[in-house]
Design an enzyme around this catalytic site. Structure first.
Site, mmCIF file in Angstrom:
data_model
loop_
_atom_site.group_PDB
_atom_site.id
_atom_site.type_symbol
_atom_site.label_atom_id
_atom_site.label_comp_id
_atom_site.label_asym_id
_atom_site.label_seq_id
_atom_site.Cartn_x
_atom_site.Cartn_y
_atom_site.Cartn_z
ATOM 1 N N PRO A 256 -43.157 40.413 105.290
ATOM 2 C CA PRO A 256 -43.375 39.710 106.562
ATOM 3 C C PRO A 256 -43.476 40.736 107.682
ATOM 4 O O PRO A 256 -42.650 41.644 107.773
ATOM 5 C CB PRO A 256 -42.107 38.855 106.725
ATOM 6 C CG PRO A 256 -41.083 39.459 105.827
ATOM 7 C CD PRO A 256 -41.810 40.209 104.754
ATOM 8 N N ALA B 124 -44.234 40.644 111.840
ATOM 9 C CA ALA B 124 -44.566 39.915 113.062
ATOM 10 C C ALA B 124 -45.735 40.609 113.765
ATOM 11 O O ALA B 124 -45.785 41.840 113.847
ATOM 12 C CB ALA B 124 -43.353 39.875 113.981
ATOM 13 N N CYS C 186 -34.022 41.890 111.140
ATOM 14 C CA CYS C 186 -34.657 42.228 112.415
ATOM 15 C C CYS C 186 -33.689 42.973 113.335
ATOM 16 O O CYS C 186 -32.604 42.473 113.646
ATOM 17 C CB CYS C 186 -35.156 40.962 113.103
ATOM 18 S SG CYS C 186 -36.010 41.362 114.634
ATOM 19 N N LYS D 46 -34.091 38.302 103.073
ATOM 20 C CA LYS D 46 -34.557 39.687 103.241
ATOM 21 C C LYS D 46 -33.620 40.352 104.233
ATOM 22 O O LYS D 46 -33.417 39.849 105.337
ATOM 23 C CB LYS D 46 -35.989 39.710 103.756
ATOM 24 C CG LYS D 46 -36.483 41.124 104.047
ATOM 25 C CD LYS D 46 -37.976 41.143 104.289
ATOM 26 C CE LYS D 46 -38.476 42.547 104.576
ATOM 27 N NZ LYS D 46 -38.174 42.984 105.937
ATOM 28 N N GLY E 2 -39.311 49.370 101.318
ATOM 29 C CA GLY E 2 -39.096 50.534 102.178
ATOM 30 C C GLY E 2 -39.834 51.748 101.681
ATOM 31 O O GLY E 2 -39.562 52.269 100.603
ATOM 32 N N ASP E 3 -40.852 52.151 102.474
ATOM 33 C CA ASP E 3 -41.533 53.432 102.278
ATOM 34 C C ASP E 3 -42.486 53.488 101.091
ATOM 35 O O ASP E 3 -42.775 54.581 100.603
ATOM 36 C CB ASP E 3 -40.522 54.584 102.175
ATOM 37 C CG ASP E 3 -39.731 54.781 103.458
ATOM 38 O OD1 ASP E 3 -40.062 54.108 104.461
ATOM 39 O OD2 ASP E 3 -38.795 55.593 103.461
ATOM 40 N N GLY F 32 -45.008 46.763 103.301
ATOM 41 C CA GLY F 32 -45.228 46.407 104.695
ATOM 42 C C GLY F 32 -46.306 47.262 105.337
ATOM 43 O O GLY F 32 -47.503 46.973 105.254
HETATM 44 C C1 FMN Z 1 -45.124 45.522 112.808
HETATM 45 C C2 FMN Z 1 -43.983 45.131 111.947
HETATM 46 C C3 FMN Z 1 -43.463 43.862 112.056
HETATM 47 C C4 FMN Z 1 -42.400 43.475 111.222
HETATM 48 N N1 FMN Z 1 -41.949 42.186 111.272
HETATM 49 C C5 FMN Z 1 -41.023 41.746 110.373
HETATM 50 C C6 FMN Z 1 -40.635 40.377 110.290
HETATM 51 O O1 FMN Z 1 -41.141 39.521 111.019
HETATM 52 N N2 FMN Z 1 -39.697 40.046 109.364
HETATM 53 C C7 FMN Z 1 -39.126 40.964 108.519
HETATM 54 O O2 FMN Z 1 -38.283 40.600 107.691
HETATM 55 N N3 FMN Z 1 -39.495 42.258 108.580
HETATM 56 C C8 FMN Z 1 -40.430 42.666 109.455
HETATM 57 N N4 FMN Z 1 -40.846 43.974 109.442
HETATM 58 C C9 FMN Z 1 -40.287 44.916 108.469
HETATM 59 C C10 FMN Z 1 -41.112 44.959 107.193
HETATM 60 O O3 FMN Z 1 -41.143 43.690 106.580
HETATM 61 C C11 FMN Z 1 -40.527 45.996 106.207
HETATM 62 O O4 FMN Z 1 -39.222 45.621 105.877
HETATM 63 C C12 FMN Z 1 -40.495 47.396 106.791
HETATM 64 O O5 FMN Z 1 -41.695 47.708 107.459
HETATM 65 C C13 FMN Z 1 -40.239 48.442 105.685
HETATM 66 O O6 FMN Z 1 -41.221 48.380 104.697
HETATM 67 P P1 FMN Z 1 -42.478 49.422 104.652
HETATM 68 O O7 FMN Z 1 -41.899 50.795 104.589
HETATM 69 O O8 FMN Z 1 -43.242 49.021 103.439
HETATM 70 O O9 FMN Z 1 -43.234 49.207 105.929
HETATM 71 C C14 FMN Z 1 -41.862 44.395 110.298
HETATM 72 C C15 FMN Z 1 -42.381 45.678 110.228
HETATM 73 C C16 FMN Z 1 -43.439 46.057 111.026
HETATM 74 C C17 FMN Z 1 -44.011 47.445 110.897
#
Ligand code: FMN
Length: 407
Positions: free
Chosen positions: A45, A47, A153, A192, A254-255, A277
């Site tokens: 997810p 936002a 969040c 989450k 994560g990552d 993400g």
């Molecule tokens: C622009 C943006 C918006 C995000 N919004 C949410 C959200 O609405 N809900 C949530 O649980 N995590 C949110 N996250 C966190 C991601 O879901 C994820 O946990 C985080 O980016 C780490 O994963 P990644 O390294 O694959 O990016 C957001 C991350 C980004 C970059």
């Protein structure tokens, strides 16, 4: 939406380059309650990012390449989850409080999804158990396959109302929320969350145990504390730790930036599925690449023409959606142009001369004008001698992204 204005770190700090493990691969499937997630990959997810257009774009991303013939790239085609490589889509987080108070027509705006998005989970945030339960019922009635609680969040506006990661300091309250929401819906219920508020308060293992004993169907862990926000490395060892304490399915997050990272997370943690993400908007093919690697031991990287088809298709989808949506047309036009600019900055990294295109796009006032710039740019591409840029999916891929929201 609540939380806007919180700046997310869009870079990865000193990303680790993982080798593809000899054996481990992302599993072909996992189950969240009665919902089949195949393959075992989840769009995180995000936002401001994972709205219905982006989610459908990810579902259809495998079509926007030079591999299928051009006339096969209509998004009306049915694309299976296995073809798309993404087993589960997630909405942006939505305020339970807002949802339970909104008029039906306004709710629709937040909870819009199309048939080709199944399976899809809706994420809620809030801190009042009854309000969350009411919102979960709305999610169930709307037809979502799963409902997810956000305990990650870090945004001040969310934490200030005890939502998101704010709740990580109050395990008994989380227990109450789990029980109340669980009783309210029959669809699978997931959470989450982050490791804890800070290093002195890491509660991820206890929380996973509690989730299992209260009848949740899966947990997804973004392996950082609230205090860490997006800095440093995600600490995958905690994903391994929660995997060891119970039998509830664990989704690691994560990552992950590459198929190698995804397989390495499975190898190092034994988690049941991976959640992706920030890599998704920079490299929408990542799900397809993971699936391709699992099937064949190799994966294709997008060519410049693939990027063109992808960005064009996505922008057209944004325009179509804004045409279809009711309400203030001028606001819709502005929103589309804003989204295009934001995404252009991600998508065009890795494209020779991408910086020039980004500069041009930032001058454009409407979506149609942005589309014209994109067409003109790619038409001229073949004669352009511009320097190549960094690969998409690297930290640079997020350098120009607009301020964004949460986790
Ligand atoms: C622009 C943006 C918006 C995000 N919004 C949410 C959200 O609405 N809900 C949530 O649980 N995590 C949110 N996250 C966190 C991601 O879901 C994820 O946990 C985080 O980016 C780490 O994963 P990644 O390294 O694959 O990016 C957001 C991350 C980004 C970059």
């Amino acid at each position: 939406m609540a939380g806007r204005g919180f700046t997310v770190k869009k870079h990865w700090d000193n990303p680790v380059e993982h080798e593809m493990p000899a054996e481990a691969r992302v599993p072909a499937e996992m189950r969240i309650g009665n919902v089949l997630v195949a393959p075992a990959t989840v769009l995180a997810p995000m936002a401001g990012v994972t709205d219905t257009v982006f989610r459908r774009f990810i579902r259809h991303a495998s079509l926007f390449s030079t591999h299928p013939a051009p006339d096969e790239t209509s998004i009306d085609q049915t694309v299976t989850n296995t073809q798309s490589g993404c087993g589960l889509l997630m909405t942006e987080f939505t305020s339970a409080d807002g949802l339970s108070r909104m008029r039906e027509s306004k709710r629709k705006r937040y909870l819009t999804f199309y048939d080709d998005e199944h399976p899809i989970g809706a994420q809620l945030f809030g801190s009042n158990p009854e309000t969350l339960a009411e919102a979960a019922r709305i999610v169930e009635d709307t037809g979502f396959d799963t409902v997810d609680l956000n305990l990650g969040c870090p945004a001040k506006r969310v934490v200030g109302c005890n939502g998101g990661s704010g709740l990580l300091r109050d395990l008994p309250k989380i227990g109450e929320i789990f029980r109340t929401v669980r009783k309210a819906v029959t669809i699978p219920f997931t959470v989450k969350y982050r490791l804890g508020w800070n290093d002195a308060n890491i509660i991820c293992v206890e929380l996973a145990r509690m989730a299992e004993s209260e009848g949740l169907n899966a947990v997804a862990l973004h392996a950082r504390t609230r205090e860490q926000a997006y800095t440093g490395q995600a600490r995958w060892e905690w994903i391994a730790a929660i995997k060891q304490v119970g039998s509830i399915p664990v989704i690691g997050n994560g990552d992950i930036r590459t198929p190698e990272d995804a397989a390495a997370m499975i190898a190092k943690t034994g988690c049941d599925a991976v959640m992706i993400g920030r890599a998704a908007p920079a490299n929408p093919w990542i799900f397809r690449q993971i699936a391709q690697y699992t099937a064949t031991g190799r994966y294709d990287r997008p060519a410049v023409e693939d990027r063109y088809r992808m960005i064009r298709a996505y922008f057209q989808m944004l325009l179509d959606e804004s045409e279809a949506s009711a309400g203030d047309k001028n606001a819709a036009v502005r929103e589309v142009a804003g989204k295009m600019k934001q995404f252009a900055s991600w998508f065009t990294h890795g494209v020779p001369g991408g910086a020039k295109l980004r500069a041009q796009i930032y001058q454009a006032k409407t979506g149609a004008a942005v589309l014209e710039q994109v067409d003109a740019f790619f038409t001229a591409q073949s004669t352009d001698e511009a320097e190549p840029e960094s690969e998409p999916g690297t930290a640079d891929g997020f350098a120009g992204a607009a301020e964004l929201v949460c986790d």
